[in-house]
Design a protein around this motif. Structure first.
Motif, short mmCIF file in Angstrom:
data_model
loop_
_atom_site.label_atom_id
_atom_site.label_comp_id
_atom_site.label_asym_id
_atom_site.label_seq_id
_atom_site.Cartn_x
_atom_site.Cartn_y
_atom_site.Cartn_z
N ARG A 13 0.84 -1.19 0.00
CA ARG A 13 0.00 0.00 0.00
C ARG A 13 0.88 1.25 0.00
N TYR A 14 0.46 2.28 -0.74
CA TYR A 14 1.18 3.54 -0.92
C TYR A 14 2.40 3.40 -1.84
N LEU A 15 2.62 2.20 -2.38
CA LEU A 15 3.70 2.00 -3.35
C LEU A 15 3.14 1.79 -4.74
N VAL A 16 1.90 1.32 -4.79
CA VAL A 16 1.18 1.16 -6.06
C VAL A 16 -0.21 1.77 -5.88
N PRO A 17 -0.87 2.15 -6.98
CA PRO A 17 -2.25 2.64 -6.86
C PRO A 17 -3.14 1.58 -6.20
N ASP A 18 -4.13 2.03 -5.45
CA ASP A 18 -4.99 1.09 -4.74
C ASP A 18 -5.65 0.09 -5.67
N ALA A 19 -6.06 0.54 -6.85
CA ALA A 19 -6.73 -0.37 -7.78
C ALA A 19 -5.79 -1.49 -8.23
N VAL A 20 -4.51 -1.17 -8.39
CA VAL A 20 -3.52 -2.19 -8.76
C VAL A 20 -3.31 -3.15 -7.61
N ARG A 21 -3.21 -2.61 -6.41
CA ARG A 21 -3.03 -3.47 -5.22
C ARG A 21 -4.21 -4.42 -5.06
N GLU A 22 -5.40 -3.91 -5.27
CA GLU A 22 -6.58 -4.76 -5.12
C GLU A 22 -6.61 -5.87 -6.16
N LEU A 23 -6.18 -5.58 -7.37
CA LEU A 23 -6.12 -6.62 -8.39
C LEU A 23 -5.09 -7.69 -8.02
N ILE A 24 -3.94 -7.24 -7.53
CA ILE A 24 -2.89 -8.19 -7.11
C ILE A 24 -3.41 -9.11 -6.02
N GLU A 25 -4.14 -8.54 -5.07
CA GLU A 25 -4.68 -9.35 -3.98
C GLU A 25 -5.76 -10.29 -4.49
N ARG A 26 -6.61 -9.78 -5.37
CA ARG A 26 -7.73 -10.59 -5.88
C ARG A 26 -7.23 -11.76 -6.73
N GLU A 27 -6.22 -11.49 -7.56
CA GLU A 27 -5.68 -12.53 -8.44
C GLU A 27 -4.59 -13.37 -7.77
N ARG A 28 -4.23 -13.00 -6.54
CA ARG A 28 -3.21 -13.71 -5.77
C ARG A 28 -1.89 -13.78 -6.57
N LEU A 29 -1.51 -12.64 -7.11
CA LEU A 29 -0.28 -12.55 -7.89
C LEU A 29 0.93 -12.56 -6.97
N TYR A 30 2.02 -13.08 -7.49
CA TYR A 30 3.35 -13.03 -6.87
C TYR A 30 3.52 -13.85 -5.59
N LEU A 31 2.49 -14.56 -5.18
CA LEU A 31 2.60 -15.30 -3.93
C LEU A 31 3.59 -16.45 -4.01
N LEU A 32 3.85 -16.92 -5.21
CA LEU A 32 4.81 -18.02 -5.38
C LEU A 32 6.17 -17.51 -5.79
N SER A 33 6.33 -16.15 -5.84
CA SER A 33 7.63 -15.59 -6.21
C SER A 33 8.63 -15.87 -5.12
N SER A 34 9.88 -15.92 -5.53
CA SER A 34 10.94 -16.15 -4.53
C SER A 34 11.70 -14.87 -4.30
#
Length: 206
Positions: free
Chosen positions: A185-206
């Protein structure tokens, strides 16, 4: 696209887009008098072959959300719709052919990319087609364009360094933060953050 006389292009994977991208685009538009700045997501960046990349449709949606509400910004699919690797020289040639005018092109890159310019495909051809705008970030010392002159004649005249009040953050850092369960939060626009959370992006990143 409409007729413009000064067009900015900001390329990248935008995985994800963040406020650093938006600040750089806004500062370039203001200080260089750019009528439009197009965000140009890379289709198949040659320097990131083999690295995990979010699906193209997701990256395009994130850019659309990030730039929403700024009439000076736009999304271009020019690179993702081209076959083959994403070479800047070819991308610029495509824009030149479509514009069919004396419009000035300004290609925005990070200072780290400028340091690697000589390793890019046909760097002289790139500079012949645009003004290269290197955006410096806090904590990163700028590179003097004149230092490139000996190896790339004309670079001193075709490269501009733009200091911005940006944040020292990168998409790589953001993916790592998400993977570690840390907030973005405060590093990306809220709408982008919400999409990342909704799509569960990057959770498997190392």
């Amino acid at each position: 696209m409409g007729r413009v006389t000064r067009l900015g292009l900001l390329g990248g994977t935008f995985d994800p887009p963040h406020f650093g991208h938006l600040i750089a685009a806004q500062e370039a538009a203001d200080l260089l008098g750019l009528e439009r700045v197009l965000f140009v997501p890379a289709g198949r960046p040659p320097h990131k072959q083999g690295e995990p990349l979010s699906p193209l449709d997701v990256r395009l949606r994130m850019v659309e959300l990030a730039i929403a509400g700024n009439p000076r910004f736009g999304l271009s699919r020019a690179d993702v719709e081209r076959p083959g690797p994403s070479y800047t020289a070819d991308l610029l040639a495509g824009f030149r052919a479509r514009l069919r005018s004396a419009a000035e092109l300004y290609f925005l890159v990070g200072m780290d990319s400028l340091r690697d310019l000589l390793t890019w495909k046909e760097p002289a051809r790139i500079l012949a087609q645009c003004t290269l705008v290197a955006v410096s970030r806090p904590g990163h010392s700028p590179l003097d364009p004149a230092a490139l002159e000996a190896e790339l004649p004309g670079a001193g005249r075709r490269v501009r360094v733009l200091a911005t009040p940006g944040v020292d953050i990168s998409s790589t850092d953001l993916r790592a933060r998400v993977a570690a369960g840390r907030p973005i939060r405060y590093l990306v626009p809220d709408a982008v953050r919400e999409l990342i959370e909704r799509e569960r992006l990057y959770l498997l990143s190392s």
